[in-house]
Design a protein around this motif. Structure first.
Motif, short mmCIF file in Angstrom:
data_model
loop_
_atom_site.label_atom_id
_atom_site.label_comp_id
_atom_site.label_asym_id
_atom_site.label_seq_id
_atom_site.Cartn_x
_atom_site.Cartn_y
_atom_site.Cartn_z
N SER A 1 0.93 -3.25 -5.31
CA SER A 1 0.81 -2.27 -4.98
C SER A 1 -0.71 -1.34 -5.09
N TRP A 2 -1.40 -1.00 -4.49
CA TRP A 2 -2.33 0.09 -4.17
C TRP A 2 -1.48 1.50 -3.50
N ILE A 3 -1.95 1.93 -4.79
CA ILE A 3 -2.25 3.47 -4.52
C ILE A 3 -3.51 4.52 -4.14
N GLY A 4 -3.40 4.88 -2.52
CA GLY A 4 -4.92 4.97 -2.21
C GLY A 4 -5.01 5.84 -2.60
N PRO A 5 -6.64 6.51 -2.51
CA PRO A 5 -6.58 8.17 -3.31
C PRO A 5 -6.57 8.70 -1.91
N SER A 6 -6.41 10.16 -1.75
CA SER A 6 -6.21 11.19 -1.08
C SER A 6 -7.53 11.50 -0.21
N ILE A 7 -7.44 12.49 1.11
CA ILE A 7 -8.88 13.30 1.93
C ILE A 7 -8.53 14.38 1.31
N PHE B 1 0.65 -0.93 0.30
CA PHE B 1 -0.25 0.01 -0.08
C PHE B 1 0.56 1.45 -0.32
N PHE B 2 0.85 2.10 -1.11
CA PHE B 2 0.86 3.28 -1.17
C PHE B 2 -0.05 4.82 -1.33
N GLY B 3 1.02 6.31 -0.78
CA GLY B 3 -0.38 6.70 -1.38
C GLY B 3 0.65 8.14 -2.25
N HIS B 4 -0.11 8.63 -1.40
CA HIS B 4 1.14 10.65 -2.10
C HIS B 4 0.83 10.85 -3.37
#
Ligand SMILES: *[C@@H]1O[C@H](CO)[C@@H](O)[C@H](O)[C@H]1NC(C)=O
Ligand SMILES: *[C@@H]1O[C@H](CO)[C@@H](O)[C@H](O)[C@H]1NC(C)=O
Ligand SMILES: *[C@@H]1O[C@H](CO)[C@@H](O)[C@H](O)[C@H]1NC(C)=O
Ligand SMILES: *[C@@H]1O[C@H](CO)[C@@H](O)[C@H](O)[C@H]1NC(C)=O
Ligand SMILES: *[C@@H]1O[C@H](CO)[C@@H](O)[C@H](O)[C@H]1NC(C)=O
Ligand SMILES: *[C@@H]1O[C@H](CO)[C@@H](O)[C@H](O)[C@H]1NC(C)=O
Ligand SMILES: *[C@@H]1O[C@H](CO)[C@@H](O)[C@H](O)[C@H]1NC(C)=O
Ligand SMILES: *[C@@H]1O[C@H](CO)[C@@H](O)[C@H](O)[C@H]1NC(C)=O
Ligand SMILES: *[C@@H]1O[C@H](CO)[C@@H](O)[C@H](O)[C@H]1NC(C)=O
Ligand SMILES: *[C@@H]1O[C@H](CO)[C@@H](O)[C@H](O)[C@H]1NC(C)=O
Ligand SMILES: *[C@@H]1O[C@H](CO)[C@@H](O)[C@H](O)[C@H]1NC(C)=O
Length: 678
Positions: free
Chosen positions: A534-540, A505-508
């Motif tokens: 790798s799941w790149i998560g949506p931001s708040i 899991f990633f973000g950024h």
């Protein structure tokens, strides 16, 4: 006889000395000198002047200095190798300000000297060599040098506030002092920050020595699914802006909008678009939006009574302020406040957070411990702070807290249900972290990937599965991670997938994306070789031009594979309309079900996981049917009205990014420039 010959010699030399051209007195004929040294020449000798085994050593007195020269001066057996008595003086040391002035002048000379021809890379590295001497000898002038060169080369409009002594100047001085500026490090610095060098080649890896054991062949049999589904929340990039000024300009022309200090230069005295209470597309998350998002999560996900099994938070708590507006306290404020909100609003179930690049001061900077001395502990305040908070919120046991303190806030937690969660501090592969340019040929100067590998080996030995949680993605379009560490990470994922690594899991990026990892460094990308996702998560945060979102996974309680994924989002363009009333806050609504959105065109059982095989098949459908890329593109921006369409080369590029788990693969294989919908 002895006396006569001497007289004759004297006459000959007198004639030569006077330059007499007359032939008067010249004796025709021959002369042969005697074999024995004329000992009567001197009164005293250091040695026996009649001996023939060595040359005579007469005792000479200087009529000027009255000094008698010692034998040691001329003794053939004791020729001195260094004269320590009367060396020439050194120039006086330059004052620090003079060192600075000369360093600036030298770099300017390097920049204009025609000897360098058109090699901007050679100029840049030569300039860094000058900087290195300043950093080593006069470190207090380092920041001033960086600012002066920034101004001379028109590198930025905010040279002092960005690179001065209270901003990145000391960091850059540390890096120049420690980096191999004339080699790979320097070339990478010149490439990444100044675009003056070509991209240096990825360094070769010795994977035989990196891994303790080869990959098992055959792999251990996969775990049997339990059929029981756990709910797991994925949140990312909250970017709380506690300085958000409702009513200020939300359409500013530079910096972070919705701030009193950032206007639209075309209309400095009249606000064009007053910042709504709940946020705007060019702004970070106001308090009101963060709490609305968190309040909406339990009812939307049906977890009011149960809470989540656990939550992963893929980093970035702090707003996008310039360095000079940040401070340790500002970072620690966001850490304290947001973790506390998670604890109180998300119900039971631990949160496993990773640090993001904004969760540091200076932002994006984290130094390798190997830098040594007092520099090694300069970021420990932050690791200690978050480790304490994670313990305080009762999310991590003592063992994981200890790991976090010792590993840049990265840790491994072994859950009671058997899953191991390993987090990373991805600043240690992020291109904006200047410290990564020290010893860059070595892909793991920080030791972070050693930590990850050793933890994965332990998990393999124990037969456990692992989730890896970080912030800066290792792949997608290749613009964020450093090539060498991301190349090594890709090989680590290959070594431990799919039997150990269940998910990453990633973000950024703030966007809804993903990357697939394949066997054999991606040389043959197929459904058979796809091994991990790798799941790149949506931001708040809505920044920039995005809607606000979050995701929930349904996870098999035995395999820890993801069997379903649900994404929600709130439309930021609806927020201005909320300002006229106090009854309603923002609406978060269901955006899409991953299996339904992407899995309709191939056979995939209702309980088959959304794993790398699934996602590779999705990319094959995308190749045949570009409308699926359009769907993906819409979700990438969380349905924002500002997301541009993606067709043609853009669609090809997106499929390629999805298939790129490392920066070198993305850069080698994919068209550049289509990574973001912002
Ligand atoms: C030079 O002389 C000094 C003083 O005698 C001595 O300490 C030093 O080792 C000598 N250096 C060399 C290279 O011989
Ligand atoms: C640099 O100069 C060389 C020789 O003068 C020339 O062949 C080369 O094309 C030039 N490169 C660039 C990038 O201008
Ligand atoms: C920086 O900008 C100034 C003003 O535009 C210009 O005169 C100067 O030549 C520029 N410096 C460099 C090194 O390009
Ligand atoms: C790689 O490491 C192994 C084990 O340490 C060593 O035997 C081998 O020589 C190394 N290979 C290269 C190319 O350096
Ligand atoms: C904005 O207000 C300032 C101070 O009142 C004034 O000097 C300036 O001319 C105004 N600018 C514009 C573009 O109206
Ligand atoms: C935002 O500002 C830009 C110029 O900076 C302008 O073109 C645009 O119309 C503005 N939008 C709004 C909604 O005011
Ligand atoms: C960089 O590498 C050198 C030589 O291998 C080593 O001595 C030094 O400690 C390293 N520096 C850092 C900051 O890792
Ligand atoms: C790629 O992998 C697939 C599936 O394992 C195989 O059928 C194919 O022959 C491979 N292609 C190459 C070029 O190795
Ligand atoms: C993904 O799941 C399918 C269906 O259970 C399975 O056949 C495949 O081997 C899995 N792929 C990976 C990489 O684990
Ligand atoms: C995928 O399925 C949709 C709906 O069934 C259909 O319209 C579309 O043509 C299919 N695409 C491909 C590539 O089969
Ligand atoms: C993987 O492929 C990339 C892109 O070609 C290359 O830069 C890298 O060195 C390769 N890694 C390994 C371990 O072979």
């Amino acid at each position: 006889m002895f006396g006569r010959k001497l007289t004759l010699l004297a006459m000959v030399s007198a004639a030569i000395a006077s330059g007499a051209s007359s032939s008067a007195g010249i004796q025709p004929g021959t002369f042969t000198a005697q074999g024995a040294f004329p000992t009567s020449l001197y009164t005293n000798y250091y040695n026996n002047p009649t001996a023939t085994v060595s040359q005579v050593q007469p005792v000479i007195s200087d009529p000027v200095t009255q000094k008698t020269y010692p034998l040691a001066l001329t003794d053939p057996d004791t020729i001195p190798l260094n004269n320590t008595v009367d060396p020439h003086p050194l120039p006086p040391p330059a004052s620090p300000s003079l060192v600075l002035a000369h360093a600036i002048a030298q770099v300017q000379s390097i920049a204009t000297n025609p000897i360098f021809g058109n090699s901007t890379c050679a100029r840049c590295q030569a300039a860094l060599e000058v900087g290195k001497f300043v950093a080593l000898t006069t470190p207090d002038q380092g920041p001033a040098l960086v600012v002066a060169l920034c101004e001379y080369f028109n590198y930025s409009k905010t040279c002092e506030t960005s690179y001065g002594p209270l901003a990145l100047g000391p960091v850059i001085t540390q890096v120049i002092a420690n980096a191999d500026v004339g080699g790979y490090d320097g070339q990478s610095l010149c490439q990444n920050f100044l675009s003056l060098c070509p991209v240096p080649p990825t360094s070769p890896l010795n994977l035989t020595s990196w891994f303790a054991k080869p990959k098992p062949n055959p792999l251990p049999p996969p775990k049997t699914p339990s059929g029981t589904r756990l709910k797991v929340l994925h949140l990312s990039d909250a970017h709380l802006d506690p300085r958000y000024a409702t009513g200020s300009e939300s359409n500013c022309t530079s910096g972070l909008c919705c701030r009193e200090n950032n206007v639209n230069t075309a209309s400095p005295n009249r606000t064009l678009a007053p910042a709504p209470r709940y946020g705007a597309y060019l702004c970070d998350t106001p308090f009101s939006l963060l709490t609305s998002a968190l309040e909406s999560i339990p009812p939307l996900t049906g977890t009011q009574d149960t809470g989540f099994a656990w939550t992963v938070y893929t980093g970035d708590l702090v707003s996008h302020d310039p360095d000079n507006q940040l401070s340790r306290d500002y970072i620690m404020y966001a850490e304290t406040l947001i973790y506390d909100l998670f604890k109180r609003l998300l119900g039971s179930g631990p949160v496993y957070p990773a640090l993001g690049n904004h969760d540091s001061y200076n932002q994006a900077q984290d130094a390798p411990y190997s830098i040594g001395g007092y520099l090694a502990s300069q970021f420990s305040w932050n690791y200690d702070h978050v480790a304490y908070l994670w313990q305080h919120e009762d999310w991590l046991p003592e063992a994981a807290v200890e790991l976090a303190r010792a590993h840049y806030a990265a840790y491994m937690v072994k859950r009671q249900d058997g899953l191991r969660v390993i987090t990373l501090n991805t600043d240690l592969w992020y291109r904006a972290n200047y410290f990564n340019y020290i010893n860059l040929t070595y892909p793991d100067t920080s030791g972070m990937l050693r930590f990850l590998t050793d933890e994965l080996q332990d998990a393999e030995d124990a037969g456990d599965r692992v989730w890896i949680v970080g912030h800066v993605l290792s792949g997608w379009d290749g613009t964020n991670p450093m090539a060498n560490p991301s190349n090594l990470f890709y090989q680590i994922v290959d070594r431990f997938s799919p039997h150990v690594i269940a998910n990453i899991f990633f973000g950024h990026t703030h966007e809804d994306q993903l990357s697939i990892f394949y066997a054999n460094n991606g040389t043959n990308m197929s459904a058979q070789t796809a091994q991990a996702v790798s799941w790149i998560g949506p931001s708040i945060t809505p920044l920039t031009n995005l809607n606000s979102g979050f995701r929930v996974y349904e996870v098999d309680s035995a395999t820890f594979d993801i069997v379903d994924a649900h994404t929600w989002r709130s439309e930021v363009n609806t927020f201005p309309a909320l300002d006229s009333q106090l009854q309603y806050g923002p609406t978060y609504s269901y955006e899409y079900n991953t299996r339904q959105a992407y899995g309709a065109n191939f056979t995939w059982g209702p309980n088959d996981p959304l794993n790398a095989t699934f996602w590779h098949k999705v990319t094959e459908v995308m190749e045949a049917d570009p409308s699926l890329v359009t769907t993906f593109n819409t979700y990438q921006g969380k349905g924002s009205v500002l997301t541009p369409p993606c067709t043609g080369t853009c669609a090809t590029a997106k499929i390629c990014y999805i298939r790129s788990g490392s920066a070198p693969l993305a850069r080698q294989n994919c068209p550049a420039g289509y990574g973001s919908v912002q």
